[in-house]
Each structure stands twice: as structure tokens, then as C-alpha cells.
Design an enzyme around this catalytic site. Structure first.
Site: not given
Ligand code: AMP
Length: 806
Positions: A522, A527, A529, A661
Site C-alpha cells: 500500500g 511513502g 509499504v 486518528d
Molecule cells: P500506512 O502508511 O500505515 O497508512 O499504510 C498504507 C497501507 O499499507 C495500509 O492501508 C495497508 O493496506 C498497508 N499496510 C500498512 N502496514 C501494513 C502491515 N503491517 N501489514 C499489512 N499491510 C500493511
């Protein structure tokens, strides 16, 4: 619409901002030199109340220099960095337009005493209903003399451009309509009342326009006819009502606008003729101006009728309004004079039908003036905004420099960075996935539908709690006082401080070359992930995580990477998020396993949650069957998820940690419907004492935020509880739609204003179809109680949700 002027006119008038100078603030007495009525005093004004013998005598006086329409007041006690604990529990207000005649303010029910503060920190805002038009305002603490009282105050409103200082009218009459007593008296008139009302202002200038049906009032719970001043034809043998309007000085009048009821089915009609006389010297001028509007016999809509005043100069205007039916009801009168007239101009725009019917009107002329006036105002506002933005960018850059320096120092001291070389860098992560991004940090963090710029929206709502300015009189910042002083409610506490004080020694630097990119999971604020295999990660796990069955090697992990072109601000925030997460240990909080921070790009390695974020997860579980929405998840499965979120939040609240949030998009789903709270992006900004900003902009998830977070910038455990209520609603509606999807962002903020006003007009999220009545009323609705203290704790909600499963 009907109270538009009152709603818009709510700008801080300068106590907070320092525009009101010391010489404009005075007081009847002071407790000590340091608590005198001064802007730079000891944090507040404290009168010598002990010497007051009886009644209310001491006052703090503010001179606004010109007449102002004042709609709201704010008070706060004296904290003085922990040295003070004085506040006024109750107070009264007196005001004057000329500095010699003083009027005691009372509400629409006649109550004079205003409930003030309950502690030294909280700002208490009070809507002045009715609003006042005044130049001088006195705050008078009501006390039993048992304690010292101190006050900081702020006034909210806008300049009174009409220049009208009083009107004189025959008081209104009583109508009996189908056995119902309907009073049309001017119940908030602040002058003298004998045969006529004289030397005062009242309902005709209170900024509230009556409804079409005069039996109803736009003001909550007022009696029938309340908004109108009305007269019965029978009592005026000459067939007209005479009104005299007195102004602050000689002005050049363009028009007068009179808001009239026209419910002719009940014997009420607008006037058939208005004749106005002018006076600037000792005598009334001979040649009056007359308007004979076409009396509307079709529409019963209440309307503004414009009476052109032909650019006549006067300081006194006398108008005779002739009856065209049994009754004549007015709710507002406004004037447009050569110099000013912003208020009446805007009012008249919509309601000038009657004047259009009369060929003698100079409507076009007056409208052009209004248009030009409005355009000039808009250009001035735009220029101001541009200057502010430029100024903030410069300021931001300076802050960045300073905080970068501080953070680098801190990091050297606290982070256990191992000086290892590593080969796998961000570009290799990206390119393997074929998703190299050139977009900047700013670009990938747009104002998505869930987050909004508060400044843009709040301006439209109440203007009571702008993010930067807190409503008080003194030098200290209210928000930071609140945060640092009330450990039970506010986010910054001893424990919380520790979260920032250093980094957990167990957080280790992971060798980058041992990360192998698998796929992109994602894209977030910082940035991308990525899903990666981490070779040898077991050595980095503590017992708990190893026991959880992560024995395979290599281990699948989620790697969050800061994009390389991120600015320093983002970099600092990323490091702060690392430090927050490194301290959190709970089965329902996403676990930080290791970091790569000794060279760029910065990475945080967290446990991998196989099913992604909860919002996507639930949306994907929806199926359509015969045009109805069904979920493949049972109600109890959904509640089990909510229980886990409540449990994670319970843990955070035990640390007095405010997430800021909470939403389904920030919860992740692992195996067997395990839910973990993630994304500490908002909370990492706690210590800025400000909103999250990118290039000077703040963005906020307004649909999940409590009213006090939006309006006062207060983020507390109780505002997290509010967000939990919205998250629970999202879960039980399977994230089919955004909360309040039928409302625009502006309307959401307006609704926030309704929560603040608490007059029963606020809109709540509706009960999800699958949600039992009890869960909705006892749990969900209780999260959105206006009084933050009455909202349940996460402990209570966790228990309640568990019980609802049995
Ligand atoms: P964030 O930057 O934390 O908002 O993450 C963006 C997206 O990446 C999230 O909406 C999830 O779909 C995916 N994501 C983030 N962290 C994880 C994780 N630990 N395991 C699986 N997917 C993740």
C-alpha cells in the site's frame, strides 16, 4: 439561513490576538500589581473581590473603540504555569454603546448570570443569546467572596457597520390566534420602555430573521411569535407605525431593508407604504422619501423589503410604515449607508423583490455598490491569505531547521543505531516491484476524502476554536496549558512524555541487505509499504512474538519506507512515529520489529498483517443479493473485531496515550480476524502543540473527530472515544460508505457547530441496520456525548462489547 449573520459574525475581537491594547482594558480593582488588567500581566485579571461588600461590583472592562456586534464570549481562569488556581465560576456582563449608559445583559429567558469556569485551564465559551451591540463590555465575576477569582476573557463578533445606536418604536402587541397567546413585543430591547421603547436596540437588530410561519421560531424553544415585533392596525388610528432610528454620526443612506412577515392567511401582511424623513441638524427635513411596494398577495414567504433612501444624509431617520392588513410584523431592520453597509448589502441581496417592482428604485445602483464592495473585500481577503501563507512557509522552514537540529541530537543520544552497511535500498525495493515513484511526499499526501484542512472549514463554521489561537486573555497558550495540566484527560502526560523521551533499547537496526522485496502492500503518508522477507528476523524478536509462531525463516514483514525526496519535516515525523511505536506492546497494537535508520531511506519494519486494513477488508466482504447488501461476516464476528480495537485502545488509554486518528483505515487485519491498531501518524505530532502540517497546511479526519477536537484543537482520550464510536459505526455498516456521506465537509463542520451549541439540531450517524438498539443507544451514541466527561471509557466499552457477545 435565518440566523446567518449571527452564525458568521464570530471572529475573536482581539484580546487573544493582542489587538486590544492595555489602554483599552481597565478594571475596577486588582488583587495585586501582577494580576492587573493588562495583556502581559500574570496571566489573568484578578479583582480585589474581598473588599467588595455586597452584590456584584468588580469588573474588567474592554473598550473595543467602535461599535461591535458581539455574539460569543470566552473565559478562562488563571493557571500561571501551575502557580495559580483561580477562576470565576459565574459572572455577569454589562455593556454600553456610549460609555455612560450601561445595560446588564440577560439571556432570552431573562437570566443574567452566566456559568463560567470549573477549573483554571478549560476555556468556557458562552453564546450571547441575544447578541449585543456595544463598544464597551464589562465582565463582572459573581462570587461569595470565599475565594479569589481571576479571569481571562475573549469577545467574539464583528464590527457593527450599520452605525445604528438606537431605535424608538411603539412596543409590539399581543395577538390571540385560535386561543393561543402570541406575543409580538420586543423582548430583548435594551433601552427604556414607557409608552414607546426609546434609546435602545433589540430584536430588530439581533441578527435573527423570523420564519415564514410566525408561530415558529428559529431560536430553539422560544414562544410563538418570538422573533417578530408586531402591531395591530386597530391600535393605530392614523394607519401607520412610526419608528425613529438614531445613528452614531451623519451618514449618507442608500437603503433600508425591513424583514417583514407576509402570512396573509392569518391577517399579517408587509407594509403598503413607507415614508422616511431625514434629520442631520435640529429639524426634520421637509421632503421625505416614499416607497409603495407592490403588496404580495400570492406568496406568504417572509421577505426583506428594500426601501431606497436616495443617498440622503442624516443622523436620524423617521419612517412611517402603513398597514395593509390587520397586522404588520417586522423581525429585522438594517441600513446601508454610503461609507459602509456590508451587513445590509448581503442581507438585501436575496430579498429585494418588492423594490424591483417599483420603478423609482435605484436597485441596480445599490447592487453594483454591493458587488463592488464584496469584490474588494474578497480581493483583500485573498491578499491577506497569500501573505499569511508566505509568512507561514518562511516560519515553517525556520522551525524545520530548529527541530531537525534538535532531533538529530536526540537521535544520536537515544537511537541504538548500529553502523552497519547494507545493500538493499529503497530504489531496489521499488524497482523490483516495478513501482518506482517520482511523486513528492507532498503529492502523495493529498487531502483525501477522509482528511480535511481545518482552517478552510472552521472559518465557515464557528470561528471559536481556530487551531492556533485559543480564546483567552493572557500570554500563555491555552491548548498547551490544557495538555500539560490535566493528566486524566489530555494526551501529554508523564507516561506519554516517556514515549518521546527516548527509544526503547530493544529496537534494533536491521541489516537492509537481509530484506527481500515481495510485493507492494500500500501507499501511506510517508511513502510505500512493502511486503518483504526478512532473513534472520527471529534474532530480533522477543519471546512473545516468537511464541506467536513466527519461527519460519525468512519471516514475512511489512516495511514502511520514507520516500527519498521527503522533506525534513516528514523525516522527523517518521522518526517520531518509530519512537512511539517502539514503546507500545499490546496484542492489539501493530508491533514494530526493527528499523533501518542509519542511512536513507528510513524504514520501519512491522509485523505483517495478511488481510490489510480493516476498511478494505470489510468492504470486500460485502456481497449483493437481489439488490440488498449482505456481508459474509456475522454480527458477532464484527463485534469481536470491535472488542479487539477497544482492547487496543484500552491499552493506549492506560498510558494516557491519545491516538488522534482511530478509524477502520488505520486498523490492520491479520490471521483469524485478528485486529491491530496501526498508524500513529497523527499522534506523533502531539508535541508540536499544533495540527499536523504539510507546507503549512493542517489536515484532519473531520468525520471521525469530536466537536472539541475540530473547534478547540483538543485531542483527548475522550475524543479518541468519539472516534471509536465512528469506527464501530463503520464496522457495523461494513464500511459501505463514509460517515455522514450525505453531508459535505462544510456541512460536517456546521454539524460540529451544532454539537457545540447543543440545541438538539446536531445530526448523529444513524443506527446501522444490523446494530441492536441497545448497542446503538448505550454505546455508540454515548461516544458522541457533548460533554467529554460523560463519554464512556475504553475499559467500560470493552466490557460492554464483551457482554453483548454473550
Ligand atoms: P500506512 O502508511 O500505515 O497508512 O499504510 C498504507 C497501507 O499499507 C495500509 O492501508 C495497508 O493496506 C498497508 N499496510 C500498512 N502496514 C501494513 C502491515 N503491517 N501489514 C499489512 N499491510 C500493511
Amino acid at each position: 439561513m435565518l440566523r446567518v449573520f449571527v452564525e458568521i459574525c464570530r471572529y475573536p475581537l482581539g484580546m487573544t490576538g493582542g489587538q486590544i491594547q492595555d489602554e483599552d482594558i481597565s478594571a475596577s480593582s486588582q488583587w495585586s500589581e501582577s494580576t492587573a488588567a493588562r495583556f502581559d500581566g500574570d496571566g489573568a485579571w484578578c479583582p480585589d473581590i474581598m473588599s467588595e461588600l455586597d452584590g456584584v461590583k468588580e469588573y474588567l472592562q474592554v473598550d473595543l473603540r467602535t461599535l461591535h456586534f458581539i455574539t460569543l464570549v470566552g473565559t478562562q481562569g488563571r493557571h500561571a504555569d501551575g502557580m495559580g488556581n483561580e477562576f470565576a465560576q459565574r459572572y455577569m456582563i454589562k455593556y454600553s454603546r456610549d460609555g455612560s449608559n450601561w445595560v446588564g445583559w440577560h439571556d432570552r429567558k431573562g437570566r443574567q448570570v452566566i456559568e463560567g469556569n470549573r477549573n483554571a485551564y478549560d476555556v468556557v465559551l458562552k453564546d450571547l443569546e441575544p447578541p449585543i451591540i456595544a463598544r464597551f463590555v464589562r465582565f463582572m465575576p459573581v462570587t461569595d467572596h470565599s475565594m479569589i477569582v481571576c479571569m481571562r476573557v475573549e469577545l467574539y463578533g464583528c464590527e457593527w457597520l450599520d452605525g445604528l445606536v438606537s431605535y424608538s418604536i411603539p412596543d409590539g402587541h399581543q395577538m390571540i390566534y385560535r386561543g393561543l397567546d402570541v406575543y409580538f413585543n420586543d423582548s430583548v430591547y435594551d433601552g427604556a420602555s414607557a409608552e414607546r421603547l426609546t434609546k435602545g436596540l433589540g430584536q430588530l437588530t439581533d441578527g435573527t430573521w423570523g420564519l415564514d410561519d410566525f408561530l415558529h421560531s428559529p431560536i430553539y424553544s422560544m414562544s410563538p411569535g418570538y422573533d417578530y415585533v408586531g402591531w395591530s392596525n386597530k391600535s393605530f388610528p392614523k394607519g401607520y407605525v412610526e419608528m425613529i432610528f438614531e445613528f452614531d454620526h451623519v451618514r449618507n443612506f442608500t437603503s433600508m431593508k425591513v424583514h417583514c412577515n407576509n402570512m396573509f392567511s392569518r391577517g399579517v401582511r408587509m407594509f403598503r407604504q413607507a415614508t422616511c424623513y431625514f434629520r442631520s441638524g435640529p429639524d426634520w427635513e421637509a421632503d421625505p422619501v416614499t416607497l409603495r411596494p407592490t403588496v404580495d398577495r400570492v406568496s406568504q414567504i417572509a421577505r426583506f423589503v428594500t426601501v431606497p433612501l436616495g443617498d440622503r444624509t442624516a443622523s436620524l431617520i423617521k419612517c412611517r410604515f402603513h398597514f395593509s392588513d390587520l397586522w404588520m410584523l417586522f423581525s429585522e431592520v438594517a441600513f446601508q449607508s454610503g461609507k459602509n453597509g456590508v451587513r445590509c448589502g448581503c442581507v438585501g441581496e436575496t430579498f429585494s423583490e418588492a423594490s424591483r417592482d417599483d420603478p423609482t428604485h435605484k436597485v441596480d445602483d445599490s447592487n453594483t455598490r454591493i458587488l463592488i464592495g464584496c469584490l474588494v473585500a474578497i480581493i483583500a481577503i485573498l491578499l491577506t491569505i497569500i501573505v499569511i501563507i508566505l509568512w507561514r512557509q518562511v516560519w515553517q522552514k525556520m522551525l524545520e531547521k530548529a527541530s531537525r537540529r534538535m532531533l538529530d541530537d536526540e537521535l544520536t543520544a537515544h537511537l541504538a543505531i548500529q553502523t552497519q552497511a547494507f545493500s538493499l535500498n529503497h530504489s531496489s525495493l521499488s524497482s523490483e516491484g516495478g513501482s518506482t515513484s517520482n511523486s513528492t511526499y507532498e503529492r502523495i499526501f493529498p487531502l483525501c476524502a477522509d482528511y480535511q484542512e481545518p482552517s478552510r472549514l472552521i472559518r465557515k463554521a464557528l470561528a471559536v476554536g481556530a487551531s492556533d489561537s485559543a480564546p483567552h486573555y493572557a500570554e500563555a497558550d491555552i491548548i498547551s496549558l490544557q495538555e500539560s495540566s490535566d493528566s486524566s484527560t489530555y494526551s501529554i502526560t508523564a507516561v506519554n512524555m516517556n514515549l518521546f523521551a527516548g527509544t526503547d533499547s530493544s529496537m534494533k537496526e536491521f541489516p537492509r541487505h537481509k530484506l527481500t522485496f515481495k510485493e507492494k502492500l500500500g501507499e501511506g503518508q510517508f511513502g510505500e509499504v512493502h511486503l518483504c522477507e526478512a532473513e534472520g528476523m527471529q534474532d530480533f524478536l522477543d519471546e512473545v512474538l516468537s511464541i506467536e509462531g513466527n519461527n519460519e525463516s525468512p519471516l514475512l514483514v511489512a516495511v514502511k519506507t520514507l520516500r527519498e525526496d521527503a522533506n525534513k519535516n516528514a523525516r522527523n515525523d517518521f522518526l517520531k512515529e518509530i519512537r512511539i511505536m517502539s514503546r507500545l506492546r499490546d496484542p492489539n497494537i501493530v508491533r514494530l520489529l526493527a528499523v533501518c535508520v542509519d542511512t536513507d531511506p528510513l524504514c520501519m519494519i512491522t509485523e505483517y498483517m495478511e488481510n490489510g486494513d480493516l476498511n478494505q477488508f470489510l468492504s470486500n466482504k460485502i456481497t449483493l443479493f437481489f439488490f440488498s447488501v449482505y456481508s459474509t461476516l456475522s454480527y458477532s464476528k464484527l463485534i469481536e473485531m470491535a472488542v479487539q480495537i477497544a482492547s487496543g485502545m484500552k491499552y493506549l488509554s492506560s498510558l494516557n496515550f491519545v491516538h488522534r486518528d482511530l478509524a477502520t483505515r488505520n486498523c490492520l487485519v491479520g490471521k483469524n480476524y485478528t485486529i491491530k491498531i496501526a498508524d500513529f501518524g497523527m499522534s506523533r505530532n502531539l508535541y508540536r502543540g499544533d495540527y499536523y502540517r504539510i507546507q503549512g497546511r493542517a489536515i484532519l479526519p473531520i468525520r471521525w473527530m469530536s466537536w472539541e477536537s475540530i473547534l478547540l484543537g483538543k485531542f483527548t482520550m475522550a475524543s479518541d472515544v468519539w472516534a471509536f464510536g465512528v469506527t464501530l459505526w463503520e464496522i457495523l455498516t461494513l464500511c459501505k460508505e463514509q460517515p455522514y456521506s450525505h453531508l459535505s465537509d462544510e456541512q460536517v463542520i456546521e454539524n460540529t457547530g451544532e454539537f457545540f451549541r447543543d440545541q438538539g439540531k446536531q445530526v448523529y450517524l444513524p443506527k446501522p441496520p444490523c446494530c441492536p438498539e441497545r448497542v446503538y443507544t448505550d454505546l455508540m451514541l454515548s461516544c458522541w456525548r457533548r460533554n467529554a466527561k460523560q463519554r464512556p471509557s475504553f475499559q467500560e466499552m470493552h466490557t460492554q462489547l464483551m457482554e453483548s457477545l454473550v
